[in-house]
Design an enzyme around this catalytic site. Structure first.
Site, mmCIF file in Angstrom:
data_model
loop_
_atom_site.group_PDB
_atom_site.id
_atom_site.type_symbol
_atom_site.label_atom_id
_atom_site.label_comp_id
_atom_site.label_asym_id
_atom_site.label_seq_id
_atom_site.Cartn_x
_atom_site.Cartn_y
_atom_site.Cartn_z
ATOM 1 N N ARG A 1 0.835 -1.197 0.000
ATOM 2 C CA ARG A 1 0.000 0.000 0.000
ATOM 3 C C ARG A 1 0.874 1.252 0.000
ATOM 4 O O ARG A 1 1.780 1.401 0.805
ATOM 5 C CB ARG A 1 -0.901 0.000 1.254
ATOM 6 C CG ARG A 1 -1.577 1.331 1.583
ATOM 7 C CD ARG A 1 -2.799 1.556 0.733
ATOM 8 N NE ARG A 1 -3.381 2.862 1.008
ATOM 9 C CZ ARG A 1 -4.359 3.102 1.889
ATOM 10 N NH1 ARG A 1 -4.859 2.097 2.592
ATOM 11 N NH2 ARG A 1 -4.849 4.316 2.046
ATOM 12 N N ARG B 1 -5.025 1.724 -4.570
ATOM 13 C CA ARG B 1 -4.319 1.026 -3.492
ATOM 14 C C ARG B 1 -4.412 -0.486 -3.670
ATOM 15 O O ARG B 1 -5.441 -0.998 -4.121
ATOM 16 C CB ARG B 1 -4.887 1.439 -2.136
ATOM 17 C CG ARG B 1 -6.326 1.088 -1.912
ATOM 18 C CD ARG B 1 -7.018 2.051 -0.992
ATOM 19 N NE ARG B 1 -7.329 3.296 -1.663
ATOM 20 C CZ ARG B 1 -8.064 4.271 -1.120
ATOM 21 N NH1 ARG B 1 -8.534 4.140 0.082
ATOM 22 N NH2 ARG B 1 -8.312 5.364 -1.792
ATOM 23 N N ASP C 1 -6.759 -1.891 1.312
ATOM 24 C CA ASP C 1 -7.220 -0.901 2.273
ATOM 25 C C ASP C 1 -7.948 -1.660 3.381
ATOM 26 O O ASP C 1 -8.884 -2.413 3.104
ATOM 27 C CB ASP C 1 -8.179 0.075 1.574
ATOM 28 C CG ASP C 1 -8.515 1.279 2.442
ATOM 29 O OD1 ASP C 1 -7.759 1.550 3.393
ATOM 30 O OD2 ASP C 1 -9.527 1.943 2.169
ATOM 31 N N ASP D 1 -9.909 -1.101 7.014
ATOM 32 C CA ASP D 1 -10.491 -0.122 7.937
ATOM 33 C C ASP D 1 -11.246 -0.831 9.053
ATOM 34 O O ASP D 1 -12.003 -1.782 8.796
ATOM 35 C CB ASP D 1 -11.472 0.805 7.207
ATOM 36 C CG ASP D 1 -10.765 1.747 6.251
ATOM 37 O OD1 ASP D 1 -9.728 2.316 6.644
ATOM 38 O OD2 ASP D 1 -11.250 1.918 5.117
#
Length: 221
Positions: free
Chosen positions: A124, A133, A136, A138
Site C-alpha cells: 500500500r 491502493r 485498504d 479499515d
C-alpha cells in the site's frame, strides 16, 4: 461510674457506625470486579477491505490470511466481494470490496497498528489521498465502542455514507448496531440505497464462509 457509662455509649456508637460503613462499601467493590472480568473476553470487530490495483481478489485473500496469522485474531466470517466505481480523486480502476467479522483480544489501537502493517506488507502506498491502493483495511466497528482521537476513529466516521462498506457488512452482520446512530447496518444500508441507488456488481467470485480458522475456497499463502 457515670463517666464510664458515657464512654461505653460512645464506643458502641462508633462500633455501629463502622459496621454500617463496611456494609455500604461492599456493592461498589463487587461492581469493579465484575467490570474487569468483562474486559478479558475477545471483542467482536468488523473490518472493511478494499483493493483496486493488480489482482484485487488475491490481495483481499492475502490480507485476510495475514490477519488470521496473528495469534490474537480469529476470522469468523467474510462477505462476498463486491465491485464498484471508485469514490474520490481522478480516474482509477474499479474496486473490489469485502467485510470480515473477527474476534480479537487486541485493543482497538493495536488492531489499527496491525491493519496498517498489513497494508504496508502488501504494498500500500499513501502518496495520493483517495488514490489507487493494493489493499485498504479499515476498522468499522469494535464491540459498541465509540473512540475519537488523533489516531483512532471508531465507528468509522464515514461508513454510514458508503454503500461499498454497508453492502458487504450487511451480508455478514445485518443486525449489528451502529453505536452512534443507534441503527442496524441493514437500516443504514436501506436508507443510503434509497438516497443514491446501488452501483455494484453483486457477488463477484470470492468466498463467504470461514470455519474454524480454515479457508474453504483457496489455498493458504
Amino acid at each position: 461510674m457515670a463517666k464510664k457509662k458515657k464512654q461505653a455509649k460512645k464506643t458502641s456508637k462508633k462500633t455501629i457506625k463502622s459496621k454500617k460503613t463496611k456494609k455500604a462499601a461492599r456493592p461498589v467493590k463487587a461492581k469493579k470486579v465484575k467490570k474487569s472480568k468483562k474486559k478479558l473476553g475477545p471483542a467482536i470487530a468488523y473490518l472493511g477491505i478494499g483493493s483496486n490495483v493488480g489482482d484485487r481478489e488475491e490481495y483481499i485473500e492475502q490480507a485476510i490470511f495475514l490477519l488470521e496469522k496473528n495469534p490474537h485474531i480469529q476470522v469468523v466470517k467474510k462477505s462476498s466481494n463486491y465491485e464498484t466505481e471508485p469514490e474520490g480523486g481522478g480516474e482509477q480502476p474499479r474496486f473490489l470490496n469485502a467485510a470480515v467479522e473477527i474476534r480479537t483480544k487486541l485493543t482497538p489501537q493495536k488492531l489499527l497498528d496491525l491493519c496498517q502493517e498489513i497494508e504496508t506488507a502488501l504494498g500500500r502506498e499513501r502518496d495520493i489521498e483517495w488514490g489507487p491502493r493494493t489493499i485498504d483495511l479499515d476498522i468499522l466497528l469494535y464491540d459498541d465502542l465509540i473512540i475519537a482521537d488523533d489516531k483512532t476513529n471508531i465507528p468509522h466516521p464515514r461508513m454510514h455514507e458508503r454503500l461499498f462498506v454497508l453492502k458487504p457488512l450487511k451480508e455478514i452482520a445485518p443486525h449489528a448496531i451502529h453505536p452512534v446512530l443507534e441503527k442496524t447496518i441493514e437500516t443504514l444500508f436501506d436508507e443510503r440505497k434509497a438516497e443514491v441507488g446501488e452501483k455494484y456488481d453483486d457477488e463477484l467470485p470470492g468466498f463467504k464462509d470461514i470455519r474454524s480458522g480454515g479457508y474453504d475456497d483457496y489455498e493458504r499463502w
